[in-house]
Design a protein around this motif. Structure first.
Motif, PDB file in Angstrom:
ATOM      1  N   ASP A   1       0.814  -1.214   0.000  1.00  8.97           N
ATOM      2  CA  ASP A   1       0.000   0.000   0.000  1.00  8.97           C
ATOM      3  C   ASP A   1       0.848   1.264   0.000  1.00  8.97           C
ATOM      4  O   ASP A   1       0.419   2.304  -0.503  1.00  8.97           O
ATOM      5  N   ALA A   2       2.055   1.198   0.569  1.00 10.93           N
ATOM      6  CA  ALA A   2       2.935   2.373   0.619  1.00 10.93           C
ATOM      7  C   ALA A   2       3.514   2.733  -0.740  1.00 10.93           C
ATOM      8  O   ALA A   2       4.177   3.763  -0.884  1.00 10.93           O
ATOM      9  N   GLY A   3       3.280   1.892  -1.766  1.00 13.15           N
ATOM     10  CA  GLY A   3       3.769   2.179  -3.109  1.00 13.15           C
ATOM     11  C   GLY A   3       5.035   1.452  -3.497  1.00 13.15           C
ATOM     12  O   GLY A   3       5.453   1.495  -4.655  1.00 13.15           O
ATOM     13  N   ILE A   4       5.655   0.783  -2.541  1.00 12.69           N
ATOM     14  CA  ILE A   4       6.890   0.045  -2.838  1.00 12.69           C
ATOM     15  C   ILE A   4       6.531  -1.298  -3.454  1.00 12.69           C
ATOM     16  O   ILE A   4       5.617  -1.993  -2.979  1.00 12.69           O
ATOM     17  N   GLY A   5       7.231  -1.668  -4.520  1.00 12.04           N
ATOM     18  CA  GLY A   5       6.943  -2.920  -5.202  1.00 12.04           C
ATOM     19  C   GLY A   5       8.188  -3.747  -5.461  1.00 12.04           C
ATOM     20  O   GLY A   5       9.304  -3.225  -5.506  1.00 12.04           O
ATOM     21  N   LEU A   6       7.993  -5.033  -5.606  1.00 13.15           N
ATOM     22  CA  LEU A   6       9.035  -5.971  -6.010  1.00 13.15           C
ATOM     23  C   LEU A   6       8.580  -6.648  -7.295  1.00 13.15           C
ATOM     24  O   LEU A   6       7.383  -6.863  -7.506  1.00 13.15           O
ATOM     25  N   ASN A   7       9.531  -6.988  -8.160  1.00 10.78           N
ATOM     26  CA  ASN A   7       9.161  -7.697  -9.387  1.00 10.78           C
ATOM     27  C   ASN A   7      10.251  -8.674  -9.802  1.00 10.78           C
ATOM     28  O   ASN A   7      11.417  -8.536  -9.409  1.00 10.78           O
TER      29      ASN A   7
ATOM     30  N   THR B   1      17.940 -12.091 -20.302  1.00  6.15           N
ATOM     31  CA  THR B   1      18.328 -12.044 -18.897  1.00  6.15           C
ATOM     32  C   THR B   1      17.119 -12.265 -18.003  1.00  6.15           C
ATOM     33  O   THR B   1      15.990 -11.953 -18.360  1.00  6.15           O
ATOM     34  N   PHE B   2      17.390 -12.798 -16.807  1.00  4.22           N
ATOM     35  CA  PHE B   2      16.392 -12.878 -15.752  1.00  4.22           C
ATOM     36  C   PHE B   2      16.671 -11.750 -14.773  1.00  4.22           C
ATOM     37  O   PHE B   2      17.822 -11.528 -14.387  1.00  4.22           O
ATOM     38  N   ASN B   3      15.613 -11.007 -14.358  1.00  4.91           N
ATOM     39  CA  ASN B   3      15.801  -9.788 -13.580  1.00  4.91           C
ATOM     40  C   ASN B   3      14.928  -9.765 -12.337  1.00  4.91           C
ATOM     41  O   ASN B   3      13.811 -10.293 -12.337  1.00  4.91           O
ATOM     42  N   ILE B   4      15.434  -9.122 -11.291  1.00  3.84           N
ATOM     43  CA  ILE B   4      14.646  -8.813 -10.112  1.00  3.84           C
ATOM     44  C   ILE B   4      14.769  -7.315  -9.876  1.00  3.84           C
ATOM     45  O   ILE B   4      15.783  -6.701 -10.248  1.00  3.84           O
ATOM     46  N   GLY B   5      13.745  -6.697  -9.280  1.00  8.69           N
ATOM     47  CA  GLY B   5      13.799  -5.257  -9.124  1.00  8.69           C
ATOM     48  C   GLY B   5      12.906  -4.734  -8.032  1.00  8.69           C
ATOM     49  O   GLY B   5      12.081  -5.449  -7.447  1.00  8.69           O
ATOM     50  N   VAL B   6      13.083  -3.444  -7.765  1.00 12.09           N
ATOM     51  CA  VAL B   6      12.239  -2.709  -6.827  1.00 12.09           C
ATOM     52  C   VAL B   6      11.696  -1.484  -7.547  1.00 12.09           C
ATOM     53  O   VAL B   6      12.333  -0.968  -8.484  1.00 12.09           O
ATOM     54  N   SER B   7      10.535  -1.011  -7.120  1.00 19.37           N
ATOM     55  CA  SER B   7       9.944   0.175  -7.737  1.00 19.37           C
ATOM     56  C   SER B   7       9.152   0.947  -6.693  1.00 19.37           C
ATOM     57  O   SER B   7       8.853   0.427  -5.607  1.00 19.37           O
ATOM     58  N   TYR B   8       8.815   2.183  -7.048  1.00 18.25           N
ATOM     59  CA  TYR B   8       8.034   3.028  -6.155  1.00 18.25           C
ATOM     60  C   TYR B   8       6.961   3.745  -6.960  1.00 18.25           C
ATOM     61  O   TYR B   8       7.250   4.406  -7.960  1.00 18.25           O
ATOM     62  N   LEU B   9       5.712   3.595  -6.530  1.00 21.64           N
ATOM     63  CA  LEU B   9       4.569   4.205  -7.197  1.00 21.64           C
ATOM     64  C   LEU B   9       4.178   5.483  -6.479  1.00 21.64           C
ATOM     65  O   LEU B   9       4.061   5.513  -5.254  1.00 21.64           O
ATOM     66  N   PHE B  10       3.986   6.576  -7.248  1.00 21.39           N
ATOM     67  CA  PHE B  10       3.610   7.842  -6.612  1.00 21.39           C
ATOM     68  C   PHE B  10       2.619   8.626  -7.491  1.00 21.39           C
ATOM     69  O   PHE B  10       2.366   8.246  -8.614  1.00 21.39           O
TER      70      PHE B  10
END
Length: 199
Positions: free
Chosen positions: A169-175, A190-199
Motif C-alpha cells: 500500500d505504501a507504493g513500494i513494489g518488487l518484481n 536475462t532474468f531480472n529482479i527489481g524494486v519500484s516506487y509508485l507515486f
C-alpha cells in the motif's frame, strides 16, 4: 516475430478488462531499478549463458488503467572474467571464470541503451499482478579483445519483458521478470529482479 505478436496480444488481453473505468483513473507514476543476469549470442556465437550482468533504471506513466508508457536506461557488461589464450594448436580460445568455453572471441563486453516501451498489467489480486512490455531499444555496444575494439555497433532493436510484481500500500513494489533484446546481430536474454516506487 511470433514472440513479439504474442507479447502484443498479451498486453491487449491484460488491459481490456480494466478500460471501462478509464474516467475514474488517477494519473500514476512509478520509478524502478532492476538488476539481472543472463547470456548473449552474437552472429550465432553463444556465451556461457551466465556471463552478462544488467542494470535497468526506468520510469512508468500510466495513461489508462492497465496500460503504461515506459522510458528507461539499460547498461550491461560481462560479469565473469572472460579470458582468451592460444591453445596447443595455436588457435585462440576464450573461457569464463568457471573455465567454461565461450564461443565469442572476446574478453570484454560493454553495452548501453535507451528503451521506450508499452507496458500492460493484469492484476490478479490487490497486491499481485502479471505484466508484459514491448518496445524499441536504441543501443550501442562493443566487444574488445586484449584491449582492442573488435566490434562496435549501434542501432535500433526490439525490447520485450514479461513477469510478476507485488506492491504494498505504501507504493513500494518488487518484481521478477524475463527480458529479451533483439538487437540486429546481437540477441541478449536475462532474468531480472527489481524494486519500484509508485507515486
Amino acid at each position: 516475430m511470433k514472440f513479439v505478436n504474442y507479447m502484443m496480444a498479451t498486453m491487449i488481453a491484460f488491459a481490456g478488462p480494466t478500460m471501462v473505468n478509464a474516467e475514474q483513473m488517477k494519473t500514476q507514476h512509478s520509478i524502478g531499478l532492476q538488476v539481472g543476469g543472463g547470456g548473449l549470442e552474437y552472429k550465432g556465437k553463444d556465451t556461457d549463458n551466465q556471463g552478462v550482468g544488467t542494470s535497468y533504471l526506468y520510469y512508468n506513466y500510466q495513461f489508462m488503467p492497465g496500460l503504461y508508457l515506459e522510458a528507461g536506461l539499460l547498461g550491461a557488461e560481462d560479469v565473469e572474467d572472460w579470458q582468451c589464450k592460444n591453445n596447443a594448436g595455436g588457435s585462440l580460445e576464450c573461457f569464463n571464470d568457471d573455465t567454461e568455453h565461450v564461443e565469442l572471441l572476446a574478453d570484454d563486453f560493454d553495452f548501453g541503451s535507451v528503451i521506450v516501451a508499452l507496458k500492460g498489467e493484469l492484476k490478479v489480486s490487490k497486491r499481485n499482478a502479471f505484466y508484459a512490455k514491448i518496445g524499441a531499444e536504441f543501443y550501442d555496444y562493443q566487444f574488445d579483445l586484449e584491449r582492442e575494439k573488435i566490434v562496435d555497433e549501434d542501432g535500433t532493436g526490439i525490447y520485450a519483458e514479461a513477469g510478476w510484481q507485488y506492491r504494498w500500500d505504501a507504493g513500494i513494489g518488487l518484481n521478477a521478470g524475463f527480458q529479451m533484446h533483439n538487437l540486429g546481430d546481437l540477441d541478449m536474454s536475462t532474468f531480472n529482479i527489481g524494486v519500484s516506487y509508485l507515486f
